[in-house]
Design a protein around this motif. Structure first.
Motif, mmCIF file in Angstrom:
data_model
loop_
_atom_site.group_PDB
_atom_site.id
_atom_site.type_symbol
_atom_site.label_atom_id
_atom_site.label_comp_id
_atom_site.label_asym_id
_atom_site.label_seq_id
_atom_site.Cartn_x
_atom_site.Cartn_y
_atom_site.Cartn_z
ATOM 1 N N GLY A 161 12.088 0.043 14.130
ATOM 2 C CA GLY A 161 12.463 -1.259 13.593
ATOM 3 C C GLY A 161 12.472 -1.369 12.085
ATOM 4 N N LYS A 162 12.156 -0.284 11.365
ATOM 5 C CA LYS A 162 12.196 -0.336 9.903
ATOM 6 C C LYS A 162 13.652 -0.365 9.441
ATOM 7 C CE LYS A 162 7.837 1.985 9.039
ATOM 8 N NZ LYS A 162 7.188 3.196 8.517
ATOM 9 N N ALA A 163 13.922 -1.208 8.462
ATOM 10 C CA ALA A 163 15.263 -1.334 7.901
ATOM 11 C C ALA A 163 15.270 -0.766 6.480
ATOM 12 C CB ALA A 163 15.702 -2.791 7.898
ATOM 13 N N HIS A 164 16.177 0.140 6.227
ATOM 14 C CA HIS A 164 16.307 0.779 4.913
ATOM 15 C C HIS A 164 17.645 0.374 4.307
ATOM 16 C CE1 HIS A 164 12.771 3.135 5.884
ATOM 17 N NE2 HIS A 164 13.339 3.426 7.042
ATOM 18 N N ALA A 165 17.596 -0.314 3.168
ATOM 19 C CA ALA A 165 18.793 -0.868 2.541
ATOM 20 C C ALA A 165 19.362 0.075 1.485
ATOM 21 C CB ALA A 165 18.469 -2.219 1.913
ATOM 22 N N PHE A 166 20.684 0.134 1.459
ATOM 23 C CA PHE A 166 21.421 0.946 0.489
ATOM 24 C C PHE A 166 22.602 0.148 -0.036
ATOM 25 C CE2 PHE A 166 19.422 3.857 3.437
ATOM 26 C CZ PHE A 166 18.918 4.850 2.615
ATOM 27 N N VAL A 167 23.137 0.593 -1.158
ATOM 28 C CA VAL A 167 24.429 0.134 -1.653
ATOM 29 C C VAL A 167 25.333 1.353 -1.571
ATOM 30 C CG1 VAL A 167 25.735 -0.687 -3.645
ATOM 31 C CG2 VAL A 167 23.426 -1.572 -3.202
ATOM 32 N N VAL A 168 26.451 1.213 -0.858
ATOM 33 C CA VAL A 168 27.330 2.367 -0.662
ATOM 34 C C VAL A 168 28.715 2.104 -1.243
ATOM 35 C CG1 VAL A 168 26.121 3.246 1.366
ATOM 36 C CG2 VAL A 168 28.012 1.629 1.676
ATOM 37 N N GLU A 169 29.299 3.168 -1.757
ATOM 38 C CA GLU A 169 30.695 3.141 -2.146
ATOM 39 C C GLU A 169 31.504 3.463 -0.899
ATOM 40 O OE1 GLU A 169 31.546 5.047 -6.107
ATOM 41 O OE2 GLU A 169 29.487 5.747 -5.770
ATOM 42 N N LEU A 170 32.681 2.859 -0.785
ATOM 43 C CA LEU A 170 33.518 3.042 0.394
ATOM 44 C C LEU A 170 34.657 4.010 0.100
ATOM 45 C CD1 LEU A 170 33.791 -0.684 1.515
ATOM 46 C CD2 LEU A 170 32.095 1.035 2.207
ATOM 47 N N ALA A 171 34.729 5.070 0.894
ATOM 48 C CA ALA A 171 35.820 6.037 0.805
ATOM 49 C C ALA A 171 36.693 5.835 2.043
ATOM 50 C CB ALA A 171 35.269 7.462 0.737
ATOM 51 N N VAL A 172 37.754 5.039 1.868
ATOM 52 C CA VAL A 172 38.574 4.660 3.016
ATOM 53 C C VAL A 172 40.013 5.160 2.936
ATOM 54 C CG1 VAL A 172 37.144 2.657 3.591
ATOM 55 C CG2 VAL A 172 39.058 2.383 2.018
ATOM 56 N N THR A 173 40.496 5.487 1.749
ATOM 57 C CA THR A 173 41.856 6.023 1.616
ATOM 58 C C THR A 173 41.776 7.550 1.593
ATOM 59 O OG1 THR A 173 41.864 6.145 -0.814
ATOM 60 C CG2 THR A 173 42.509 4.016 0.209
ATOM 61 N N PRO A 174 42.882 8.219 1.895
ATOM 62 C CA PRO A 174 42.858 9.691 1.831
ATOM 63 C C PRO A 174 42.404 10.217 0.468
ATOM 64 C CG PRO A 174 44.812 8.969 2.994
ATOM 65 C CD PRO A 174 44.157 7.726 2.430
ATOM 66 N N ALA A 198 43.045 9.829 -12.851
ATOM 67 C CA ALA A 198 43.080 10.450 -11.533
ATOM 68 C C ALA A 198 41.828 10.110 -10.727
ATOM 69 C CB ALA A 198 43.219 11.966 -11.667
ATOM 70 N N ALA A 199 40.755 9.715 -11.381
ATOM 71 C CA ALA A 199 39.518 9.379 -10.679
ATOM 72 C C ALA A 199 39.734 8.093 -9.885
ATOM 73 C CB ALA A 199 38.376 9.212 -11.665
ATOM 74 N N GLU A 200 39.304 8.123 -8.648
ATOM 75 C CA GLU A 200 39.455 6.973 -7.765
ATOM 76 C C GLU A 200 38.383 5.932 -8.050
ATOM 77 O OE1 GLU A 200 41.816 6.295 -5.164
ATOM 78 O OE2 GLU A 200 42.797 7.824 -6.368
ATOM 79 N N ASN A 201 38.711 4.689 -7.800
ATOM 80 C CA ASN A 201 37.737 3.600 -7.860
ATOM 81 C C ASN A 201 37.281 3.309 -6.441
ATOM 82 O OD1 ASN A 201 37.858 3.073 -10.669
ATOM 83 N ND2 ASN A 201 39.823 2.088 -10.357
ATOM 84 N N PHE A 202 36.010 2.972 -6.287
ATOM 85 C CA PHE A 202 35.437 2.723 -4.970
ATOM 86 C C PHE A 202 34.815 1.336 -4.932
ATOM 87 C CE2 PHE A 202 35.287 7.281 -5.687
ATOM 88 C CZ PHE A 202 35.749 7.805 -4.493
ATOM 89 N N GLU A 203 35.156 0.557 -3.908
ATOM 90 C CA GLU A 203 34.457 -0.708 -3.683
ATOM 91 C C GLU A 203 33.064 -0.381 -3.167
ATOM 92 O OE1 GLU A 203 36.403 -3.730 -1.371
ATOM 93 O OE2 GLU A 203 38.368 -2.964 -1.958
ATOM 94 N N THR A 204 32.129 -1.311 -3.355
ATOM 95 C CA THR A 204 30.775 -1.123 -2.833
ATOM 96 C C THR A 204 30.426 -2.255 -1.873
ATOM 97 O OG1 THR A 204 29.741 -2.332 -4.651
ATOM 98 C CG2 THR A 204 29.983 0.058 -4.920
ATOM 99 N N ALA A 240 35.170 6.308 5.899
ATOM 100 C CA ALA A 240 35.756 5.770 7.127
ATOM 101 C C ALA A 240 37.071 6.496 7.370
ATOM 102 C CB ALA A 240 35.994 4.272 6.987
ATOM 103 N N PHE A 241 37.255 6.989 8.591
ATOM 104 C CA PHE A 241 38.420 7.810 8.893
ATOM 105 C C PHE A 241 39.516 7.076 9.654
ATOM 106 C CE2 PHE A 241 34.851 10.551 8.106
ATOM 107 C CZ PHE A 241 35.380 11.434 7.195
ATOM 108 N N GLY A 242 39.249 5.868 10.120
ATOM 109 C CA GLY A 242 40.268 5.099 10.810
ATOM 110 C C GLY A 242 40.562 5.570 12.225
ATOM 111 N N GLU A 243 39.775 6.520 12.697
ATOM 112 C CA GLU A 243 39.920 7.039 14.055
ATOM 113 C C GLU A 243 38.651 7.785 14.435
ATOM 114 O OE1 GLU A 243 42.922 10.116 14.384
ATOM 115 O OE2 GLU A 243 42.390 10.934 12.429
ATOM 116 N N THR A 244 38.492 7.988 15.723
ATOM 117 C CA THR A 244 37.345 8.755 16.210
ATOM 118 C C THR A 244 37.791 10.202 16.349
ATOM 119 O OG1 THR A 244 36.580 6.818 17.417
ATOM 120 C CG2 THR A 244 35.652 8.947 18.073
#
Length: 165
Positions: free
Chosen positions: A46-59, A30-36, A81-85
Motif C-alpha cells: 500500500g505504499k505510494a511512491h510519487a514521481f514526475v515523469v516526462e512522456l515519450a509518446v511520439t516515435p 533536433a532535441a525533442e520536448n517532453f510534456e510532464t 507509451a507505444f499505442g499498442e500492446t
C-alpha cells in the motif's frame, strides 16, 4: 594586396562561425520536448511512491528517450507509451544514466523489471511479455523502494489509454 588578403581571411572566419552556429542550432532544435505529468507506483503493502515523469509518446520522443543526459532528479523518470500492446525491445545506446526499466501492461500493472541497465550498452533489453508502457527510473530506485512485478502504476496517461480501450 594585404588589405585584400586580410578581408578574405575575415570573410573565411565569418563563414566558419556561421557554419558552426548553423550546426549548433540544428542540433539544439533536433532535441525533442517532453510534456510532464505525475505518476505514482503503489506497492503491494500500500505504499505510494510519487514521481514526475516526462512522456515519450511520439516515435521521435521514444527514439530520443533519456539519451545524452548525465543526470536526472531522484523522483523523476520517463514514461514511454507505444499505442499498442506488444513485446518491447530497448537499449542504452548514448544513455549515460544507469536505469531501472519497468515494463507495464495496459492495466497499469508492472509485468517485468530490468534493474540497473548498463549505461551506453547496445545490448537489447527485452520486456519478455507484451506491454503497453515502459517506465525508466534512476538505477537503484526499484531496490530502494521495494518495487516488484504486480505493483500498480497510476498516471493520467495510463488511465486515459485504459479508458479508451
Amino acid at each position: 594586396m594585404r588589405a585584400l588578403a586580410r578581408t578574405a581571411g575575415i570573410a573565411r572566419l565569418a563563414l566558419a562561425f556561421a557554419a558552426l552556429f548553423f550546426v549548433l542550432s540544428t542540433a539544439a532544435s533536433a532535441a525533442e520536448n517532453f510534456e510532464t505529468q505525475p505518476l505514482t507506483i503503489v506497492t503491494r503493502d500500500g505504499k505510494a511512491h510519487a514521481f514526475v515523469v516526462e512522456l515519450a509518446v511520439t516515435p521521435r520522443q521514444r527514439e530520443q528517450g533519456l539519451m545524452n543526459r548525465h543526470e536526472m532528479a531522484q523522483d523523476h523518470g520517463m514514461l514511454f507509451a507505444f499505442g499498442e500492446t506488444r513485446q518491447v525491445l530497448m537499449w542504452m545506446k548514448n544513455t549515460y544514466l544507469p536505469l531501472d526499466m519497468l515494463f507495464i501492461g495496459g492495466d497499469g500493472r508492472i509485468r517485468t523489471i530490468r534493474e540497473n541497465a548498463e549505461p551506453l550498452s547496445e545490448a537489447i533489453i527485452d520486456s519478455k511479455v507484451p506491454v503497453d508502457f515502459v517506465l525508466e527510473l534512476n538505477g537503484g530506485t526499484v531496490k530502494r523502494l521495494g518495487i516488484r512485478t504486480g505493483n500498480r502504476v497510476e498516471s493520467p496517461l495510463i488511465e486515459s489509454l485504459r479508458k479508451a480501450q
